[in-house]
Design an enzyme around this catalytic site. Structure first.
Site, short mmCIF file in Angstrom:
data_model
loop_
_atom_site.label_atom_id
_atom_site.label_comp_id
_atom_site.label_asym_id
_atom_site.label_seq_id
_atom_site.Cartn_x
_atom_site.Cartn_y
_atom_site.Cartn_z
N LYS A 1 74.35 30.17 23.04
CA LYS A 1 75.69 29.59 22.97
C LYS A 1 76.37 29.76 21.61
CE LYS A 1 76.95 28.67 26.15
NZ LYS A 1 77.29 29.79 27.08
N SER B 1 78.15 22.79 23.96
CA SER B 1 78.28 24.04 24.72
C SER B 1 77.05 24.26 25.61
CB SER B 1 78.45 25.21 23.74
OG SER B 1 78.44 26.42 24.41
N LYS C 1 82.28 32.18 29.57
CA LYS C 1 82.33 32.15 28.11
C LYS C 1 83.68 31.57 27.68
CE LYS C 1 78.44 34.40 27.98
NZ LYS C 1 77.17 33.77 27.55
N PRO D 1 86.00 24.93 28.96
CA PRO D 1 86.36 23.65 28.31
C PRO D 1 85.13 22.76 28.18
CG PRO D 1 87.19 23.74 30.56
CD PRO D 1 86.62 25.09 30.27
P1 A3P Z 1 81.72 28.00 25.11
O1 A3P Z 1 81.76 28.60 26.47
O2 A3P Z 1 80.95 26.76 25.03
O3 A3P Z 1 83.07 27.88 24.47
P2 A3P Z 1 76.82 32.91 24.23
O4 A3P Z 1 77.41 34.23 24.62
O5 A3P Z 1 75.82 33.02 23.12
O6 A3P Z 1 76.34 32.14 25.42
O7 A3P Z 1 77.99 32.06 23.59
C1 A3P Z 1 79.06 31.57 24.35
C2 A3P Z 1 80.15 31.12 23.40
O8 A3P Z 1 80.78 32.26 22.80
C3 A3P Z 1 81.27 30.39 24.08
O9 A3P Z 1 80.91 29.04 24.16
C4 A3P Z 1 82.49 30.68 23.18
O10 A3P Z 1 82.88 29.58 22.41
C5 A3P Z 1 81.97 31.76 22.23
N1 A3P Z 1 82.89 32.87 22.04
C6 A3P Z 1 83.04 33.52 20.85
N2 A3P Z 1 83.97 34.44 20.95
C7 A3P Z 1 84.41 34.44 22.23
C8 A3P Z 1 85.39 35.21 22.93
N3 A3P Z 1 86.08 36.16 22.33
N4 A3P Z 1 85.59 34.93 24.25
C9 A3P Z 1 84.89 33.93 24.86
N5 A3P Z 1 83.95 33.17 24.24
C10 A3P Z 1 83.71 33.42 22.94
#
Ligand code: A3P
Length: 313
Positions: free
Chosen positions: A70, A161, A276, A279
């Site tokens: 996350k 998250s 990704k 909210p």
């Molecule tokens: P949230 O969905 O809680 O906001 P991972 O890929 O390691 O699972 O991480 C997910 C997180 O990547 C998301 O957490 C989001 O905040 C973050 N993130 C960073 N850049 C992003 C982007 N360009 N688009 C979507 N999520 C992004």
């Protein structure tokens, strides 16, 4: 909260409407739902199913995004994949923390990597590695000079998250869900055995890595900064990986609907998967304060370990 519930409701509807292969891919029984990452590189360089383009071969990764879950691992991999000299793996491998995979040997691991040209470097991401007790030693045994990428965000935000991902996974699997406060607090005190909290103790996990790798071999990407403005973080990664600077500002555009930066490359525009950037629930302010103050000491220890500070509350 209303917004959160409404989005959960919409997600359930979307899940029912999803094509069968999506549902199957999302809920494979061999994976802990927490480990499943539906996003994948879409430029083709990581497509393990396609026949190999002439002149390419499969090679062990030159760099691994080790986590944190996350932290923004998918965004980092996809954004790095813009670079013409990067071939990103399409799937998470869990090679080093699952004994049954590790027992199959490095050759098996290499086969799971994408085909790449000699001038490219291969990168894979398995976010569970950062908190794995086994991964550091095993990765070191494979390649002690491998370059490691670690993307971290505010550890309290990461807990929320992490909770949110499990919450949606459980909804999709028709399992009961709990309010985050019920998981964060037990008998009036912070529930420090809650896995999501344990994964956010960055100092504890970092110590394990520093037993096997020098700090200079682990580049930390600021996940909060990557959300706000991806380019400077990607440029730092290019330098760390000794790649020529090829990622530019026009590779990113802000998508108002998603509320995040999306990617423009090879004449196409794409945002990350809908899972990704979801909210988050509003957390009771007293509970959140409890969580933040518990994490504060761990954060300070982490800053000392990595000789760097981050703008975490
Ligand atoms: P949230 O969905 O809680 O906001 P991972 O890929 O390691 O699972 O991480 C997910 C997180 O990547 C998301 O957490 C989001 O905040 C973050 N993130 C960073 N850049 C992003 C982007 N360009 N688009 C979507 N999520 C992004």
């Amino acid at each position: 909260m209303a917004f959160f519930l409404a989005s959960a409701f919409l997600l359930v509807l979307q899940t029912y409407a999803a094509p069968p292969e999506f549902v199957k891919a999302g809920f494979g029984i061999t994976l802990d739902p927490m480990d499943f990452d539906p996003g994948r590189p879409v430029n083709g360089s990581g497509d393990v199913a396609s026949s190999p383009p002439p002149g390419t071969s499969k090679r062990a990764p030159h760099s691994i995004i080790i986590g944190v879950r996350k932290g923004g691992t998918r965004a980092l991999l996809e954004m790095l994949d813009i670079h013409p000299e990067v071939a990103a793996a399409a799937t998470e491998v869990h090679f080093f923390d699952w004994d049954e995979n590790y027992a199959k040997g490095f050759e098996w691991y290499r086969e799971l990597m994408p085909y790449s040209y000699p001038h490219q470097i291969t990168v894979e991401k398995t976010p569970g590695y950062f908190t794995s007790a086994l991964a550091p030693e095993r990765i070191c045994a494979m390649n002690s000079s491998i370059k490691l990428l670690l993307i971290l965000r505010d550890p309290a935000e990461r807990v929320i998250s992490d909770y949110t991902q499990v919450y949606f996974n459980r909804l999709e699997n028709h399992k009961p869900v709990q309010a985050i406060e019920n998981l964060l607090v037990r008998n009036g005190a912070l529930n420090i055995r809650y896995k999501a909290i344990q994964r956010s103790l960055y100092d504890v996990h970092m110590r394990n890595w520093l037993r096997h790798f020098p700090l200079e071999q682990i580049h930390i990407v600021d996940g909060d900064a990557l959300i706000r403005d991806p380019l400077p973080e990607l440029q730092r990664v290019e330098r760390f990986l000794n790649l020529p600077p090829r990622i530019v500002s026009s590779n990113f555009y802000f998508n108002q609907t998603k509320g995040f930066y999306c990617i423009r490359s090879d004449g196409r525009e794409r945002c990350l998967h809908e899972s990704k950037g979801r909210p988050h629930p509003a957390v009771n302010s007293t509970v959140l304060q409890q969580l933040r103050s518990y994490l504060q000491e761990h954060n300070r220890t982490f800053f000392r370990l990595v000789k760097r500070t981050f703008d975490w509350q």
